[in-house]
Scaffold this motif. Structure first.
Motif, PDB file in Angstrom:
ATOM      1  N   TYR A   5       0.824  -1.222   0.000  1.00  0.00           N
ATOM      2  CA  TYR A   5       0.000   0.000   0.000  1.00  0.00           C
ATOM      3  C   TYR A   5       0.855   1.269   0.000  1.00  0.00           C
ATOM      4  O   TYR A   5       0.655   2.187  -0.805  1.00  0.00           O
ATOM      5  CB  TYR A   5      -0.867  -0.068   1.263  1.00  0.00           C
ATOM      6  CG  TYR A   5      -1.971   0.962   1.419  1.00  0.00           C
ATOM      7  CD1 TYR A   5      -2.951   1.134   0.444  1.00  0.00           C
ATOM      8  CD2 TYR A   5      -2.054   1.734   2.587  1.00  0.00           C
ATOM      9  CE1 TYR A   5      -3.986   2.057   0.624  1.00  0.00           C
ATOM     10  CE2 TYR A   5      -3.082   2.660   2.776  1.00  0.00           C
ATOM     11  CZ  TYR A   5      -4.048   2.812   1.792  1.00  0.00           C
ATOM     12  OH  TYR A   5      -5.054   3.716   1.986  1.00  0.00           O
ATOM     13  N   ALA A   6       1.838   1.312   0.895  1.00  0.00           N
ATOM     14  CA  ALA A   6       2.660   2.520   1.049  1.00  0.00           C
ATOM     15  C   ALA A   6       3.471   2.818  -0.213  1.00  0.00           C
ATOM     16  O   ALA A   6       3.612   3.984  -0.586  1.00  0.00           O
ATOM     17  CB  ALA A   6       3.598   2.353   2.241  1.00  0.00           C
ATOM     18  N   ASP A  54       1.251   4.516  -2.622  1.00  0.00           N
ATOM     19  CA  ASP A  54       0.977   5.908  -2.252  1.00  0.00           C
ATOM     20  C   ASP A  54       2.182   6.795  -2.553  1.00  0.00           C
ATOM     21  O   ASP A  54       2.023   7.934  -2.990  1.00  0.00           O
ATOM     22  CB  ASP A  54       0.590   6.009  -0.768  1.00  0.00           C
ATOM     23  CG  ASP A  54      -0.925   6.147  -0.594  1.00  0.00           C
ATOM     24  OD1 ASP A  54      -1.547   6.842  -1.419  1.00  0.00           O
ATOM     25  OD2 ASP A  54      -1.473   5.552   0.347  1.00  0.00           O
ATOM     26  N   TYR A 113      -5.514  15.117   0.977  1.00  0.00           N
ATOM     27  CA  TYR A 113      -6.020  13.747   1.138  1.00  0.00           C
ATOM     28  C   TYR A 113      -7.058  13.757   2.252  1.00  0.00           C
ATOM     29  O   TYR A 113      -6.792  14.296   3.331  1.00  0.00           O
ATOM     30  CB  TYR A 113      -4.916  12.812   1.606  1.00  0.00           C
ATOM     31  CG  TYR A 113      -3.790  12.544   0.641  1.00  0.00           C
ATOM     32  CD1 TYR A 113      -3.830  11.437  -0.212  1.00  0.00           C
ATOM     33  CD2 TYR A 113      -2.664  13.354   0.613  1.00  0.00           C
ATOM     34  CE1 TYR A 113      -2.765  11.165  -1.063  1.00  0.00           C
ATOM     35  CE2 TYR A 113      -1.600  13.088  -0.236  1.00  0.00           C
ATOM     36  CZ  TYR A 113      -1.661  11.986  -1.069  1.00  0.00           C
ATOM     37  OH  TYR A 113      -0.613  11.709  -1.903  1.00  0.00           O
ATOM     38  N   THR A 146      -9.041  11.101   4.593  1.00  0.00           N
ATOM     39  CA  THR A 146      -9.236   9.688   4.949  1.00  0.00           C
ATOM     40  C   THR A 146      -9.706   9.580   6.395  1.00  0.00           C
ATOM     41  O   THR A 146      -9.760  10.578   7.114  1.00  0.00           O
ATOM     42  CB  THR A 146      -7.919   8.872   4.861  1.00  0.00           C
ATOM     43  OG1 THR A 146      -7.104   9.192   6.005  1.00  0.00           O
ATOM     44  CG2 THR A 146      -7.152   9.145   3.594  1.00  0.00           C
ATOM     45  N   GLU A 174      -7.800   6.601  11.221  1.00  0.00           N
ATOM     46  CA  GLU A 174      -6.914   5.449  11.410  1.00  0.00           C
ATOM     47  C   GLU A 174      -5.729   5.488  10.427  1.00  0.00           C
ATOM     48  O   GLU A 174      -4.754   4.768  10.599  1.00  0.00           O
ATOM     49  CB  GLU A 174      -7.696   4.134  11.311  1.00  0.00           C
ATOM     50  CG  GLU A 174      -8.387   3.819   9.995  1.00  0.00           C
ATOM     51  CD  GLU A 174      -9.668   4.619   9.762  1.00  0.00           C
ATOM     52  OE1 GLU A 174     -10.135   5.281  10.712  1.00  0.00           O
ATOM     53  OE2 GLU A 174     -10.179   4.606   8.634  1.00  0.00           O
ATOM     54  N   GLN A 175      -5.825   6.333   9.402  1.00  0.00           N
ATOM     55  CA  GLN A 175      -4.693   6.417   8.467  1.00  0.00           C
ATOM     56  C   GLN A 175      -3.828   7.653   8.721  1.00  0.00           C
ATOM     57  O   GLN A 175      -2.943   7.958   7.931  1.00  0.00           O
ATOM     58  CB  GLN A 175      -5.213   6.428   7.026  1.00  0.00           C
ATOM     59  CG  GLN A 175      -5.937   5.138   6.675  1.00  0.00           C
ATOM     60  CD  GLN A 175      -6.071   4.911   5.176  1.00  0.00           C
ATOM     61  OE1 GLN A 175      -5.179   5.211   4.409  1.00  0.00           O
ATOM     62  NE2 GLN A 175      -7.206   4.364   4.773  1.00  0.00           N
ATOM     63  N   GLU A 176      -4.099   8.334   9.799  1.00  0.00           N
ATOM     64  CA  GLU A 176      -3.376   9.585  10.040  1.00  0.00           C
ATOM     65  C   GLU A 176      -1.870   9.359  10.220  1.00  0.00           C
ATOM     66  O   GLU A 176      -1.046  10.013   9.585  1.00  0.00           O
ATOM     67  CB  GLU A 176      -3.960  10.291  11.265  1.00  0.00           C
ATOM     68  CG  GLU A 176      -3.337  11.639  11.477  1.00  0.00           C
ATOM     69  CD  GLU A 176      -4.173  12.510  12.400  1.00  0.00           C
ATOM     70  OE1 GLU A 176      -5.364  12.728  12.089  1.00  0.00           O
ATOM     71  OE2 GLU A 176      -3.644  12.959  13.417  1.00  0.00           O
ATOM     72  N   TYR A 203      -0.159   6.873   9.310  1.00  0.00           N
ATOM     73  CA  TYR A 203       0.373   6.380   8.043  1.00  0.00           C
ATOM     74  C   TYR A 203       0.707   7.539   7.098  1.00  0.00           C
ATOM     75  O   TYR A 203       1.770   7.580   6.475  1.00  0.00           O
ATOM     76  CB  TYR A 203      -0.637   5.407   7.427  1.00  0.00           C
ATOM     77  CG  TYR A 203      -0.401   5.097   5.978  1.00  0.00           C
ATOM     78  CD1 TYR A 203       0.618   4.229   5.601  1.00  0.00           C
ATOM     79  CD2 TYR A 203      -1.181   5.676   4.979  1.00  0.00           C
ATOM     80  CE1 TYR A 203       0.848   3.945   4.264  1.00  0.00           C
ATOM     81  CE2 TYR A 203      -0.961   5.402   3.652  1.00  0.00           C
ATOM     82  CZ  TYR A 203       0.054   4.543   3.294  1.00  0.00           C
ATOM     83  OH  TYR A 203       0.284   4.272   1.970  1.00  0.00           O
ATOM     84  N   PHE A 204      -0.200   8.504   7.015  1.00  0.00           N
ATOM     85  CA  PHE A 204       0.070   9.643   6.135  1.00  0.00           C
ATOM     86  C   PHE A 204       1.211  10.509   6.665  1.00  0.00           C
ATOM     87  O   PHE A 204       1.981  11.063   5.882  1.00  0.00           O
ATOM     88  CB  PHE A 204      -1.194  10.461   5.863  1.00  0.00           C
ATOM     89  CG  PHE A 204      -1.951   9.929   4.672  1.00  0.00           C
ATOM     90  CD1 PHE A 204      -1.559  10.256   3.387  1.00  0.00           C
ATOM     91  CD2 PHE A 204      -3.021   9.060   4.848  1.00  0.00           C
ATOM     92  CE1 PHE A 204      -2.220   9.737   2.283  1.00  0.00           C
ATOM     93  CE2 PHE A 204      -3.683   8.534   3.749  1.00  0.00           C
ATOM     94  CZ  PHE A 204      -3.281   8.874   2.465  1.00  0.00           C
ATOM     95  N   HIS A 261      -3.125  16.483   4.731  1.00  0.00           N
ATOM     96  CA  HIS A 261      -3.981  15.335   5.022  1.00  0.00           C
ATOM     97  C   HIS A 261      -5.037  15.739   6.029  1.00  0.00           C
ATOM     98  O   HIS A 261      -4.759  16.452   6.990  1.00  0.00           O
ATOM     99  CB  HIS A 261      -3.153  14.175   5.592  1.00  0.00           C
ATOM    100  CG  HIS A 261      -3.996  13.011   6.007  1.00  0.00           C
ATOM    101  ND1 HIS A 261      -4.283  12.750   7.331  1.00  0.00           N
ATOM    102  CD2 HIS A 261      -4.647  12.076   5.277  1.00  0.00           C
ATOM    103  CE1 HIS A 261      -5.069  11.685   7.385  1.00  0.00           C
ATOM    104  NE2 HIS A 261      -5.305  11.260   6.161  1.00  0.00           N
ATOM    105  N   SER A 313      -8.094  14.126   8.520  1.00  0.00           N
ATOM    106  CA  SER A 313      -8.715  12.908   9.049  1.00  0.00           C
ATOM    107  C   SER A 313     -10.154  13.175   9.443  1.00  0.00           C
ATOM    108  O   SER A 313     -10.424  14.144  10.144  1.00  0.00           O
ATOM    109  CB  SER A 313      -8.037  12.459  10.334  1.00  0.00           C
ATOM    110  OG  SER A 313      -6.683  12.281  10.139  1.00  0.00           O
TER     111      SER A 313
END
Ligand code: ARG
Length: 563
Positions: free
Chosen positions: A305-306, A309, A327, A329, A332-334, A336-337, A357, A359
């Motif tokens: 996935y990463a 991206d 972005y 999302t 839960e993807q914070e 990650y971003f 980003h 969230s």
């Protein structure tokens, strides 16, 4: 014309320009504190006096103003009460000139802003988390457009990975064309669940699925055809949801598209010396930044996935040369971003200050309600269904009898959901209460739509009886002024929503506007024998109608003209 601008010219503070004063003026949180308020704390540094003394001095200078009617000094604030007639005239004339773009600012200057949101997964039903992202993302798009940006909507499809080898293998083994045609994504999802369970005890089957995916990557015609078909079905089903919200995407390229750049991406990471091997996997170590480790290649050599991206981050800029990329999302993807952005910075990408980003908070449903099979999260489709049903029974109860009941139920049911999402500040987690969301009382979507429909029906009656909106403020009851005073706060609500990424400002503003309008409506007959009064009230209604319609638009809701 701007009220703050006019008032700031009235306030004569030697050593501070009227521009300085204008910047300081704010709308107080409570009506009792006046129409505008000047905090004197920063002025205190210029004048070397206490904020309260400064406020008292300025108060003195306003004694003979016929624009500022009354003043109060409180805790370092100078509170200003304005002459209602004078300002109502300015507000109304300003709106009439400027109705189309009322409250807008040209911040974007037609620069390109990409907003990636909603990003659904192929062969999976979108769930409530996707709905949150969809609501926020679209609201941001509309705000950016209103503020002068050229916006492109991106749906970064989750369409890559071994799971597609699984779905396709399952289809070839025990699926049928008819069933897929009949049940769409549901069937694809069931096929996946079935084969996935089997793979757990069957190494050979798992191998077969992996090979199937490899074949897909190598461009095997037959497998590619199935994959494209599944993708088409998934997009079509998602479009049904987007249609209900008037959303269209400009770019649907997702993980599989950007995966083609993975080799280059990894080469770049290696070249810059950012990667290291750890138990066979390739990763970027971000622990110095307190961001853990980001794996970019699995032990098996498969991409992740990463990596995709990162590939999209690198290639989108090459293609679009955007001024801003946002972005949207789930929270839960914070983290990650944060990792992805940190890697972008380590790569020295010169556009990382243009990338953001956002969230969305998590919405959960009371247990047992509208959850899909296996206790998983609620699906958008089921949520829509339940809320439309609920809207149906509420409308029946109210005795509504519209010719287009079905359309109305959809607008109300779905609008109520989206309103509930956007009205709460995004970072909070909340529990969704359907009964409350669809209620016509309280701070709800239906209340907003209902008030809007009320203004529409007044306007159409006025049209029938040929009452035109000529304003004569001399006939207006004083109780209408608080409504007029709310009009210019619309710009402030938009401004806050834009800069703070928080549409709840607009939701709260809309609720205030609704309750003020409904108060006026209950106190003053809008269409009466009194011609001058009727004409003035109709114009006030028209202006309110216009603002409510804009609020609905920015809250991604439909504006039914009858309810
Ligand atoms: N498809 C993902 C999901 O449903 C969301 C994608 C978010 N965007 C991204 N660029 N990774 O969870």
């Amino acid at each position: 014309m701007n009220i703050k601008e006019i008032v700031s010219k009235e306030i004569k503070a030697q050593g501070a320009t009227s521009e300085d004063i204008q910047k300081l003026l704010l709308v107080p949180p409570q009506k009792e504190m006046g129409d505008l308020s000047l905090p004197c704390f920063t002025l205190s540094k210029i004048f070397h006096k206490s904020p309260n003394d400064i406020a008292l001095n300025l108060q003195e200078s306003l004694k003979n103003s016929n624009i500022v009617k009354k003043t109060d000094v409180l805790n370092g604030y100078l509170n200003l009460f304005l002459d209602e007639k004078y300002f109502s005239k300015i507000i109304i004339e300003d709106m009439q000139k400027n109705l189309e773009r009322y409250g807008a600012q040209n911040i974007g200057n037609n620069k390109l802003c990409l907003i990636e949101f909603s990003s659904i997964n192929v062969a999976k039903n979108p769930h409530v988390g996707h709905l949150c992202g969809t609501a926020y993302g679209e609201s941001f798009c509309r705000l950016h457009e209103y503020f002068g940006y050229n916006v492109k909507r991106l749906n970064y499809l989750g369409d890559y990975g071994t799971q597609f080898g699984k779905v396709i293998t399952a289809y070839l083994k025990y699926g049928s064309r008819e069933k897929v045609l009949e049940r769409g994504v549901d069937e694809l999802q069931d096929l996946y669940i079935k084969i996935n369970a089997e793979c757990e005890n069957d190494e050979n089957l798992l191998k077969e699925c992996r090979e199937c995916f490899l074949k897909l990557e190598k461009g095997d015609k037959e497998i590619q055809k199935l994959y494209d078909w599944f993708k088409e079905i998934s997009i079509e089903e998602a479009k049904r949801i987007y249609n209900e919200l008037d959303i269209t995407f400009d770019d649907w390229r997702g993980e599989s598209f950007y995966a083609q750049y993975n080799k280059e991406t990894l080469a770049l990471l290696n070249e810059k010396g950012l990667t290291k091997r750890d138990n066979g996997a390739l990763l970027v170590d971000l622990s110095e930044k307190n961001l853990g480790k980001l794996i970019v290649e699995q032990t098996s050599g498969a991409s992740i996935y990463a990596t995709r991206d990162l590939s999209s981050l690198l290639n989108r800029y090459k293609e679009y040369h955007y001024d801003k990329l946002l972005y949207v999302t789930g929270v839960e993807q914070e983290q990650y971003f944060n990792q992805i952005f940190e890697v972008g910075k380590m790569l020295g990408l010169p556009y990382m200050d243009k990338v953001f980003h956002f969230s969305t908070g998590r919405i959960s449903l009371p247990t047992g309600k509208i959850s899909s099979r296996k206790g998983a999260v609620a699906l958008i489709r089921d949520l829509f269904k339940a809320s439309i049903q609920k809207a149906h029974s509420v409308l029946i109860e109210k005795g509504t009898n519209a010719s287009d009941m079905e359309a109305l139920e959809k607008q109300i049911g779905i609008g109520a959901l989206v309103f509930t999402i956007l009205k709460s500040t995004s970072t909070k987690d909340s529990v969704f209460d359907l009964d409350r969301a669809i209620s016509f009382d309280g701070e709800t979507g239906p209340y907003l739509q209902y008030t809007y429909a009320r203004t529409c029906s007044i306007l159409s009656k006025a049209k029938e009886s040929k009452v035109e909106g000529k304003v004569d403020l001399n006939v207006l009851p004083a109780s209408v002024f608080p409504l007029i005073k709310l009009f210019p706060n619309f710009g402030e609500a938009l401004n806050n929503a834009f800069y703070e990424y928080d549409p709840s400002y607009i939701a709260r503003y809309a609720m205030n506007l609704c309750s003020e309008f409904n108060r006026v409506y209950s106190e003053t007959k809008i269409l009466s024998e009194d011609k001058k009064l009727s004409e003035t009230m109709v114009e006030i209604t028209r202006l309110t109608n216009n603002l409510l319609k804009k609020c609905l638009y920015f809250l991604v809701m439909k504006a039914p003209e009858r309810m």
